[in-house]
Design a protein around this motif. Structure first.
Motif, short mmCIF file in Angstrom:
data_model
loop_
_atom_site.label_atom_id
_atom_site.label_comp_id
_atom_site.label_asym_id
_atom_site.label_seq_id
_atom_site.Cartn_x
_atom_site.Cartn_y
_atom_site.Cartn_z
N GLU A 25 12.74 -7.26 -7.63
CA GLU A 25 13.27 -6.29 -6.69
C GLU A 25 12.30 -5.13 -6.49
OE1 GLU A 25 17.13 -5.07 -8.01
OE2 GLU A 25 18.03 -7.03 -7.64
N VAL A 26 11.05 -5.31 -6.89
CA VAL A 26 10.06 -4.25 -6.72
C VAL A 26 9.92 -3.92 -5.24
CG1 VAL A 26 8.11 -5.89 -6.56
CG2 VAL A 26 7.70 -3.52 -7.30
N ASP A 27 9.79 -2.64 -4.94
CA ASP A 27 9.61 -2.22 -3.55
C ASP A 27 8.16 -2.42 -3.13
OD1 ASP A 27 12.27 -1.39 -3.03
OD2 ASP A 27 11.91 0.45 -4.16
N VAL A 28 7.96 -2.58 -1.83
CA VAL A 28 6.62 -2.80 -1.30
C VAL A 28 6.35 -1.83 -0.16
CG1 VAL A 28 5.07 -4.43 -0.12
CG2 VAL A 28 6.63 -5.25 -1.91
N ILE A 29 5.21 -1.16 -0.24
CA ILE A 29 4.71 -0.35 0.87
C ILE A 29 3.46 -1.06 1.39
CG2 ILE A 29 3.70 1.85 1.58
CD1 ILE A 29 5.37 3.22 -0.57
N ALA A 30 3.51 -1.52 2.63
CA ALA A 30 2.36 -2.20 3.23
C ALA A 30 1.32 -1.17 3.65
CB ALA A 30 2.81 -3.03 4.43
N VAL A 31 0.08 -1.42 3.25
CA VAL A 31 -1.05 -0.57 3.66
C VAL A 31 -2.06 -1.53 4.27
CG1 VAL A 31 -2.85 1.00 2.89
CG2 VAL A 31 -0.59 1.09 1.83
N SER B 253 11.62 -8.26 7.20
CA SER B 253 12.53 -9.30 6.71
C SER B 253 12.36 -9.58 5.22
CB SER B 253 12.33 -10.60 7.50
OG SER B 253 11.10 -11.22 7.17
N VAL B 254 11.16 -9.30 4.67
CA VAL B 254 10.94 -9.54 3.24
C VAL B 254 11.09 -8.26 2.41
CG1 VAL B 254 9.50 -11.58 3.56
CG2 VAL B 254 8.43 -9.32 3.48
N GLY B 255 11.58 -7.20 3.05
CA GLY B 255 11.92 -6.01 2.29
C GLY B 255 10.85 -4.96 2.14
N VAL B 256 9.85 -4.96 3.01
CA VAL B 256 8.85 -3.88 2.97
C VAL B 256 9.52 -2.58 3.40
CG1 VAL B 256 6.73 -3.02 4.05
CG2 VAL B 256 6.89 -5.43 3.37
N VAL B 257 9.42 -1.55 2.56
CA VAL B 257 10.15 -0.31 2.82
C VAL B 257 9.35 0.69 3.64
CG1 VAL B 257 11.62 -0.52 0.78
CG2 VAL B 257 9.44 0.71 0.60
N GLN B 258 8.01 0.57 3.62
CA GLN B 258 7.16 1.45 4.41
C GLN B 258 5.98 0.63 4.93
OE1 GLN B 258 7.80 4.48 5.30
NE2 GLN B 258 8.54 5.78 3.65
N TYR B 259 5.48 0.98 6.10
CA TYR B 259 4.38 0.23 6.72
C TYR B 259 3.37 1.25 7.23
CZ TYR B 259 2.38 -3.86 9.16
OH TYR B 259 1.57 -4.90 9.58
N LEU B 260 2.22 1.33 6.56
CA LEU B 260 1.21 2.33 6.90
C LEU B 260 -0.04 1.62 7.42
CD1 LEU B 260 0.32 5.28 6.91
CD2 LEU B 260 -0.39 5.00 4.52
#
Length: 223
Positions: free
Chosen positions: A75-81, A95-102
């Protein structure tokens, strides 16, 4: 402390991201890895709160890493960079739960804003219990959203700004315009313009460097 796993294949960018995260209060870097396989192994054996994840990795795509994490029950959160701007990729990230997209390139304040918003979201969502109504749900999700959009001065590009920002982050002894030009491949005048922009926006500071002869050279240091 919120423990962050930095996943970035480029060593210079990885060091810049590590440095940025460590500068944000309440966050610490648990590890820096350079591939999807390393990221999955680390998450399997170590507790981490959020993954700062590049999507274009040498062995796999970041979305594949996200799916593997979910398949493993993480359940680890993911921030896409990432530099990925494709709408299909962005939809899949949601859809796969990325919480932030930078989007790359970015500056330290952009990442700091994402991390601080994420921290506030975690604080509101911690523990069990229920929300009192729709307004609470909307408020929690709004915490993750960043209002407004930074516009660079005319003639400046995000790509060059990111390049200069990254070499500056790794310059513990300061960086001159000439050195920044050599490291990024732009002209000295262009490098100075970007360094001055960073300084004017509180992202760097200037300091004179006195050599043996001549007038002092201006060096820039991470803000």
């Amino acid at each position: 402390m919120i423990k962050v796993l930095v996943v970035e294949d480029d060593p210079v960018a990885a060091e810049a991201h590590r440095s940025y995260v460590e500068r944000v209060a309440g966050f610490t870097v648990a590890e820096v890895v350079h591939s999807g396989a390393e990221a999955l192994r680390f998450c399997e054996r170590s507790a981490v709160d959020v993954v700062l994840l590049d999507f274009y990795l040498p062995d796999t795509h970041g979305l594949t890493v996200c799916r593997a994490l979910r398949a493993a029950g993480s359940e680890v959160d993911v921030i896409a960079v990432t530099s990925a701007r494709d709408l299909a990729v962005i939809r899949s990230a949601v859809s796969v739960g990325v919480v932030q997209y930078l989007l790359k390139p970015f500056t330290f304040p952009s990442l700091r804003d994402k991390l601080e918003r994420y921290a506030r979201f975690r604080e509101q969502a911690v523990g069990a219990g229920e929300v009192s109504g729709q307004a609470d749900v909307d408020g929690m999700l709004a915490t993750l959203r960043t209002p407004g959009h930074r516009t660079l001065p005319k003639g400046m590009s995000d790509e060059t700004l990111q390049a200069v920002t990254e070499v500056l982050a790794g310059a513990a002894d300061g960086l001159s315009a000439a050195a920044a030009a050599d490291l990024t491949g732009v002209s000295r005048v262009t490098a100075r313009r970007y360094l001055e922009y960073l300084a004017e926006n509180g992202l760097a500071h200037r300091r004179p460097h006195y050599g043996q002869v001549g007038r002092p050279e201006v060096r820039f240091y991470p803000g």
